[in-house]
Design an enzyme around this catalytic site. Sequence first.
Site, PDB file in Angstrom:
ATOM      1  N   HIS A 165       0.849  -1.195   0.000  1.00  0.00           N
ATOM      2  CA  HIS A 165       0.000   0.000   0.000  1.00  0.00           C
ATOM      3  C   HIS A 165       0.886   1.247   0.000  1.00  0.00           C
ATOM      4  CE1 HIS A 165      -2.857   3.046   1.202  1.00  0.00           C
ATOM      5  NE2 HIS A 165      -3.823   2.213   0.852  1.00  0.00           N
ATOM      6  N   GLU A 187      -4.117   1.861  -7.364  1.00  0.00           N
ATOM      7  CA  GLU A 187      -4.476   2.966  -6.482  1.00  0.00           C
ATOM      8  C   GLU A 187      -3.578   4.167  -6.778  1.00  0.00           C
ATOM      9  OE1 GLU A 187      -6.614   1.505  -2.677  1.00  0.00           O
ATOM     10  OE2 GLU A 187      -4.489   1.663  -2.265  1.00  0.00           O
TER      11      GLU A 187
HETATM   12  P1  PGA Z   1      -9.668   5.866   0.168  1.00  0.00           P
HETATM   13  O1  PGA Z   1      -8.438   4.882   0.452  1.00  0.00           O
HETATM   14  O2  PGA Z   1     -10.810   5.021  -0.297  1.00  0.00           O
HETATM   15  O3  PGA Z   1      -9.918   6.525   1.489  1.00  0.00           O
HETATM   16  O4  PGA Z   1      -9.216   6.832  -0.880  1.00  0.00           O
HETATM   17  C1  PGA Z   1      -8.178   3.783  -0.368  1.00  0.00           C
HETATM   18  C2  PGA Z   1      -6.959   3.061   0.097  1.00  0.00           C
HETATM   19  O5  PGA Z   1      -6.025   3.711   0.608  1.00  0.00           O
HETATM   20  O6  PGA Z   1      -6.867   1.826   0.001  1.00  0.00           O
END
Ligand code: PGA
Length: 244
Positions: free
Chosen positions: A97, A164
């Site tokens: 992440h 992401e």
């Molecule tokens: P968010 O976070 O939905 O708050 O943007 C997603 C993540 O960090 O996995």
Amino acid sequence: MAQNKLIVSNWKMNLNLSESKKLIHKLTKSTLKKKHYLKKIICPQFLLIPNISSIIKDTNLVLGAQNCHYEKEGAFTGESSIELLKSFNCKYIILGHSERRLFTADSNSLVRKKIKIALSTKIKPIVCIGEPLEFRKNKDYLKFLDKQLNECIPECNEIIVAYEPIWSIGTGLVPKFEEIFEIQNYIKNFLKKKKFIKKISVLYGGSVSSNNIVNIIEESEVDGALIGGASLVEKEILKIISIL
Ligand code: PGA
């Protein structure tokens, strides 16, 4: 929405025991039970895992973790092992992440080692990749993602990748649906050709909410979503599940 989809709640370092119990109770309500095509994965903080593991035992929720060490055991103060996660029935694990890459310097090679130990214990890694804003602006994002995919992901039979974009996490900014489509397609082709992986699922993560989830999944053709902020808000996560 007939195809199987993964909805992954990344609770990050949020919710105490009573708040998480309350949310889980709502998520296991009978009206939400019938959606067999949705796999609902909850990734709580480490300390909540033993409790949540027993609470969700006979429900349709699945347990995931947010990190692990790359060794089985040893002198690694403050770390947690994959074997321990497995003993609590964790089936999935979020690795790489961007918050871990930023705050605890998880490098591509470290993420790769963690993926390998997860795969060796049959816990499914959800590998996060995503570019910073300047790479998107300069149209260099594919180069950035290439490097992450190449260096993080070992050859294996099956993998889940969460796209992401860093600039989208917690900001309310979401790429255009065709941009997400481009990336999910790119990831699948890249991993098939370069890593010979047969089964690849691509999730999208970054400011997912009940307002955009349906369009993201339908128009970008992703296999689900990794949800941070909205997964903590009872009304939001219930709505997300009910409209899919
Ligand atoms: P968010 O976070 O939905 O708050 O943007 C997603 C993540 O960090 O996995």
